[in-house]
Design a protein around this motif. Structure first.
Motif, PDB file in Angstrom:
ATOM      1  N   LEU A  89       0.384 -13.308   0.145  1.00 21.24           N
ATOM      2  CA  LEU A  89       0.774 -12.163   0.267  1.00 21.24           C
ATOM      3  C   LEU A  89       0.422 -11.039  -0.896  1.00 21.24           C
ATOM      4  N   ALA A  90       0.707 -11.678  -1.957  1.00 18.39           N
ATOM      5  CA  ALA A  90       0.658 -10.911  -3.340  1.00 18.39           C
ATOM      6  C   ALA A  90      -0.942 -10.594  -3.546  1.00 18.39           C
ATOM      7  N   VAL A  91      -1.932 -11.220  -2.975  1.00 13.66           N
ATOM      8  CA  VAL A  91      -3.233 -10.948  -3.128  1.00 13.66           C
ATOM      9  C   VAL A  91      -3.736  -9.972  -2.073  1.00 13.66           C
ATOM     10  N   LEU A  92      -3.107 -10.003  -1.011  1.00 10.17           N
ATOM     11  CA  LEU A  92      -3.349  -8.794   0.060  1.00 10.17           C
ATOM     12  C   LEU A  92      -2.776  -7.560  -0.400  1.00 10.17           C
ATOM     13  N   ALA A  93      -1.518  -7.733  -1.113  1.00 10.74           N
ATOM     14  CA  ALA A  93      -0.892  -6.357  -1.515  1.00 10.74           C
ATOM     15  C   ALA A  93      -1.890  -5.600  -2.620  1.00 10.74           C
ATOM     16  N   THR A  94      -2.394  -6.679  -3.395  1.00 16.35           N
ATOM     17  CA  THR A  94      -3.448  -6.199  -4.396  1.00 16.35           C
ATOM     18  C   THR A  94      -4.603  -5.382  -3.743  1.00 16.35           C
ATOM     19  N   ARG A  95      -5.066  -6.111  -2.968  1.00 15.78           N
ATOM     20  CA  ARG A  95      -6.574  -5.641  -2.054  1.00 15.78           C
ATOM     21  C   ARG A  95      -6.380  -4.278  -1.547  1.00 15.78           C
ATOM     22  N   LEU A  96      -5.033  -4.216  -0.684  1.00 13.18           N
ATOM     23  CA  LEU A  96      -4.648  -3.105  -0.093  1.00 13.18           C
ATOM     24  C   LEU A  96      -3.943  -2.044  -0.882  1.00 13.18           C
ATOM     25  N   ARG A  97      -3.983  -2.309  -2.088  1.00 12.68           N
ATOM     26  CA  ARG A  97      -3.168  -1.245  -3.243  1.00 12.68           C
ATOM     27  C   ARG A  97      -1.916  -1.017  -2.905  1.00 12.68           C
ATOM     28  N   LEU A  98      -1.152  -1.732  -2.463  1.00 11.69           N
ATOM     29  CA  LEU A  98       0.439  -1.940  -2.212  1.00 11.69           C
ATOM     30  C   LEU A  98       0.950  -2.137  -3.286  1.00 11.69           C
ATOM     31  N   PRO A  99       2.447  -1.574  -3.472  1.00 12.34           N
ATOM     32  CA  PRO A  99       3.200  -1.896  -4.667  1.00 12.34           C
ATOM     33  C   PRO A  99       4.021  -3.378  -4.610  1.00 12.34           C
ATOM     34  N   SER A 100       4.022  -3.837  -3.174  1.00 12.02           N
ATOM     35  CA  SER A 100       4.819  -4.849  -3.002  1.00 12.02           C
ATOM     36  C   SER A 100       4.348  -5.695  -1.982  1.00 12.02           C
ATOM     37  N   PRO A 101       4.370  -7.146  -1.946  1.00  9.56           N
ATOM     38  CA  PRO A 101       4.117  -7.919  -1.163  1.00  9.56           C
ATOM     39  C   PRO A 101       4.868  -7.808   0.050  1.00  9.56           C
ATOM     40  N   GLU A 102       5.948  -7.633  -0.094  1.00  8.39           N
ATOM     41  CA  GLU A 102       6.890  -7.235   1.376  1.00  8.39           C
ATOM     42  C   GLU A 102       6.276  -5.995   2.032  1.00  8.39           C
ATOM     43  N   LEU A 103       5.593  -5.096   1.638  1.00 11.50           N
ATOM     44  CA  LEU A 103       4.725  -4.104   2.644  1.00 11.50           C
ATOM     45  C   LEU A 103       3.873  -4.930   3.264  1.00 11.50           C
ATOM     46  N   VAL A 104       3.106  -5.832   2.881  1.00 14.79           N
ATOM     47  CA  VAL A 104       2.171  -6.549   3.726  1.00 14.79           C
ATOM     48  C   VAL A 104       2.809  -7.232   4.753  1.00 14.79           C
ATOM     49  N   ARG A 105       3.743  -8.044   4.173  1.00 14.34           N
ATOM     50  CA  ARG A 105       4.562  -8.671   5.300  1.00 14.34           C
ATOM     51  C   ARG A 105       5.001  -7.925   6.485  1.00 14.34           C
ATOM     52  N   ALA A 106       5.317  -6.632   6.456  1.00 14.68           N
ATOM     53  CA  ALA A 106       5.876  -5.932   7.331  1.00 14.68           C
ATOM     54  C   ALA A 106       4.789  -5.259   8.136  1.00 14.68           C
ATOM     55  N   VAL A 107       3.533  -5.546   7.957  1.00 14.42           N
ATOM     56  CA  VAL A 107       2.366  -4.909   8.635  1.00 14.42           C
ATOM     57  C   VAL A 107       1.552  -5.821   9.210  1.00 14.42           C
ATOM     58  N   VAL A 108       1.960  -7.228   8.874  1.00 13.08           N
ATOM     59  CA  VAL A 108       1.187  -8.249   9.599  1.00 13.08           C
ATOM     60  C   VAL A 108       1.549  -8.469  11.025  1.00 13.08           C
ATOM     61  N   ARG A 109       0.388  -8.321  11.889  1.00 15.02           N
ATOM     62  CA  ARG A 109       0.580  -8.517  13.271  1.00 15.02           C
ATOM     63  C   ARG A 109       0.141  -9.618  13.997  1.00 15.02           C
ATOM     64  N   ALA A 110       0.656 -10.278  15.170  1.00 17.91           N
ATOM     65  CA  ALA A 110       0.228 -11.334  15.545  1.00 17.91           C
ATOM     66  C   ALA A 110      -1.336 -10.970  16.330  1.00 17.91           C
ATOM     67  N   PRO A 111      -2.104 -11.943  16.395  1.00 16.76           N
ATOM     68  CA  PRO A 111      -1.956 -13.492  16.139  1.00 16.76           C
ATOM     69  C   PRO A 111      -1.921 -13.966  14.979  1.00 16.76           C
ATOM     70  N   LEU A 112      -1.965 -13.157  13.969  1.00 12.74           N
ATOM     71  CA  LEU A 112      -1.749 -13.673  12.370  1.00 12.74           C
ATOM     72  C   LEU A 112      -0.436 -14.187  12.148  1.00 12.74           C
ATOM     73  N   ARG A 113      -0.147 -15.152  11.290  1.00 13.07           N
ATOM     74  CA  ARG A 113       0.955 -15.726  11.151  1.00 13.07           C
ATOM     75  C   ARG A 113       1.516 -15.631   9.469  1.00 13.07           C
ATOM     76  N   ILE A 114       2.469 -15.726   9.159  1.00 10.41           N
ATOM     77  CA  ILE A 114       2.944 -16.143   7.737  1.00 10.41           C
ATOM     78  C   ILE A 114       3.365 -17.271   7.620  1.00 10.41           C
ATOM     79  N   THR A 115       2.953 -18.156   6.698  1.00  9.87           N
ATOM     80  CA  THR A 115       3.468 -19.564   6.406  1.00  9.87           C
ATOM     81  C   THR A 115       3.399 -19.554   4.813  1.00  9.87           C
TER      82      THR A 115
END
Length: 578
Positions: A424-450
């Protein structure tokens, strides 16, 4: 407490009338008493049975002291406009009325004084007509004589009714106290006075002026020490710290709660075009500005010094040369830069839709922190936003982020076949977001977080050749759970540390140290077997019970110690916990 400011032409009896209402003369300077002329702001107060404490801010009426008048009226929600019956309608009465109107004062009483010296009928009619053309329309207009007492009871009743109808400010609001006087008291140090419009101040509080944070040592209101004072109130604060920057026009504010700005977009009300360099009056402050027209009634002001301003603040823009005033509604204290041709016109169209509000702020920025909204004075509301902790995300940005995540996950999986899940932290950097939790909130199925990683459908598997090697290790361990494969066996199967790490992330193996791998459930099986030994047990006893070697048992026991499942004793023996 209630606070009322006076207004009106010089020598029309404002101070005398306030003295008749309170029993105290507001002029505090010897020169003022000698000349019969208010020069600085004066204060006095009284207490009325129906409404409690009422403080009066008496302002000068002479044209040379308009800046001082505006400093006194700026933070005050109600006014007493004084007009003399034995004088015609005078320039300063008109200017003060225009200032009250420009500041958005909507609660007022008009007193026609010296009604014992002249028939007040004409003055009453003229004052009523002038007031009716402003936002103070409907204000009571009453004849009075401070000398004889005629009409004082009616005036007092009208004032009491006016202050009783004032909206109650929020005592929990952020503090912004515009300083209208600073002086030193022997033995106490620096004291400042001002009108507190909202919020609460207590001894021990911290308040900031610019970047300096000062401590409030004492609080007085109406001449008495107070444990706390809430707005609206006249207050005197004894402050300590680096007070060099503290002067009339300074603002003492709740630290980190206000946006200090030198550029602000406002809507003007009034007639004519303002000059290029007008004066801005807000609270007790007055600053020179550069005025850039945007279109219609909207202008951008660049201030000579930064002020703590919020959306919805009301100020006065003044042309000292032509003695013209405009009301200035703060629409955006942190406006965007105007970079391209036609940007000013486009900005005026944006401002014509109203103050930014949460929806507009989100549309412009996409992502906003709740603390920023507080500093700008933008209320939290339902604008369809995504809220994650202190962050608010616009619906458009949330959709765009959700659409970008799958391609980033796919791109990462191609580049890292042994590690297809993206942290999540890597995606936050790629998306220029200040928190990995913001990435968690926009992940949609069929993607999953493990385990803190975003994995595509079917992702997380290992390349075929790697999977064969891992399967071989798992078969070996199935028959001898604690006989970890040797370095030669791992090399033979093509399983280096990088590959073993990928197998562990896939939940297929567990690494206990460099080159030491077991099945994922090995720690649970080890605890069960070790629990059958006499407690405490030695390392040798553990090695024999598990049927393994010191190469494996030592890192396994250390792993169990760290997990709190075994406890190592001073004599190097261990016992199973629980």
């Amino acid at each position: 407490m209630h606070v009322v400011a006076t207004a009106g032409h010089v020598d029309h009896g404002k101070s005398t009338l306030v003295e008749a209402l309170t029993g105290t003369h507001p002029d505090r300077l010897d020169e003022e008493r000698r000349r019969g002329l208010t020069i600085e702001l004066g204060y006095c107060w009284t207490e009325w049975a129906d409404v409690g404490e009422v403080a009066f801010v008496d302002v000068p009426g002479h044209e040379r002291f308009l800046t001082t008048m505006l400093a006194g009226v700026g933070p005050v929600p109600a006014a007493l406009l004084v007009v003399a019956a034995d004088d015609p309608w005078m320039p300063q009465a008109a200017e003060h009325l225009a200032a009250l109107d420009a500041l958005g004062v909507r609660h007022a009483v008009v007193a026609v004084t010296r009604s014992d010296l002249a028939d007040p009928t004409a003055a009453l009619a003229r004052a009523s007509a002038e007031v009716a053309r402003t936002g103070l329309a409907g204000a009571p207009v009453l004849p009075v004589s401070a000398r004889t007492g005629q009409g004082l009871d009616d005036l007092r009743s009208a004032l009491a009714a006016m202050v009783a109808a004032l909206p109650a400010p929020d005592p929990a609001s952020d503090v912004r106290l515009w300083v209208d006087r600073r002086f030193a008291v022997r033995g106490s140090g620096t004291v400042v006075t001002g009108t507190l419009p909202a919020g609460t101040v207590r001894p021990g509080d911290s308040l900031a002026v610019g970047e300096e944070v000062l401590r409030v040592r004492g609080v007085q209101a109406l001449g008495r020490d107070r444990a706390e004072v809430s707005g609206v109130a006249r207050v005197a604060l004894n402050v300590s710290g680096r007070t060099d920057a503290l002067e009339r026009g300074s603002a003492l504010v709740t630290p980190d709660a206000w946006h200090h700005t030198r550029v602000v977009d406002v809507r003007l009300t009034g007639f004519g075009e303002p000059p290029t360099a007008p004066m801005l009056h807000v609270g007790a402050a007055d600053v020179t500005t550069h005025c850039r027209p945007l279109g219609d009634s909207f202008v951008r002001l660049t201030l000579d010094r930064a002020l703590p301003l919020r959306v919805g603040d009301r100020a006065v823009l003044r042309d000292p040369g032509r003695r013209l005033l405009w009301g200035a509604d703060v629409l955006d204290p942190d406006p965007p830069r105007l970079r391209r041709r036609g940007a000013a016109v486009r900005r005026a169209r944006q401002l014509a839709t109203g103050s930014p509000g949460l929806a507009g702020e989100l549309e412009r920025r996409g992502l906003v922190h709740a603390d920023r909204l507080r500093r700008l004075g933008i209320a939290r509301e339902d604008a369809g936003q995504l809220e994650v902790g202190p962050w608010l995300v616009s619906p458009a940005l949330a959709r765009a982020l959700a659409e970008r995540v799958p391609s980033l996950v796919e791109e990462h999986a191609r580049a890292h076949p042994l590690d297809p899940g993206v942290p999540l932290a890597v995606l936050a950097t790629r998306l220029r977001l200040p928190s990995p939790e913001l990435v968690r909130a926009v992940v949609r199925a069929p993607l999953r977080i493990t385990d803190g990683r975003v994995v595509a459908p079917g992702g997380g598997g290992l390349p075929e050749a790697v999977q064969r090697g891992v399967d071989a290790v798992r078969r070996d361990l199935a028959s001898a759970a604690f006989a970890a494969p040797t370095a030669d066996r791992l090399r033979e199967l093509g399983l280096d540390e990088r590959v073993l790490g990928a197998a562990e992330r896939a939940g297929l193996l567990r690494r206990l140290g460099s080159g030491i791998v077991l099945l994922p459930d090995a720690p649970d099986r080890a605890v069960h077997l070790l629990g059958t030994l006499d407690q405490p047990f030695t390392t040798s006893a553990a090695r024999e019970r598990l049927g393994t070697t010191r190469r494996v048992v030592l890192p396994l026991l250390e792993h169990l110690d760290r997990a709190g499942r075994t406890r190592r004793l001073p004599d190097d023996r261990r016992e199973v916990v629980g």
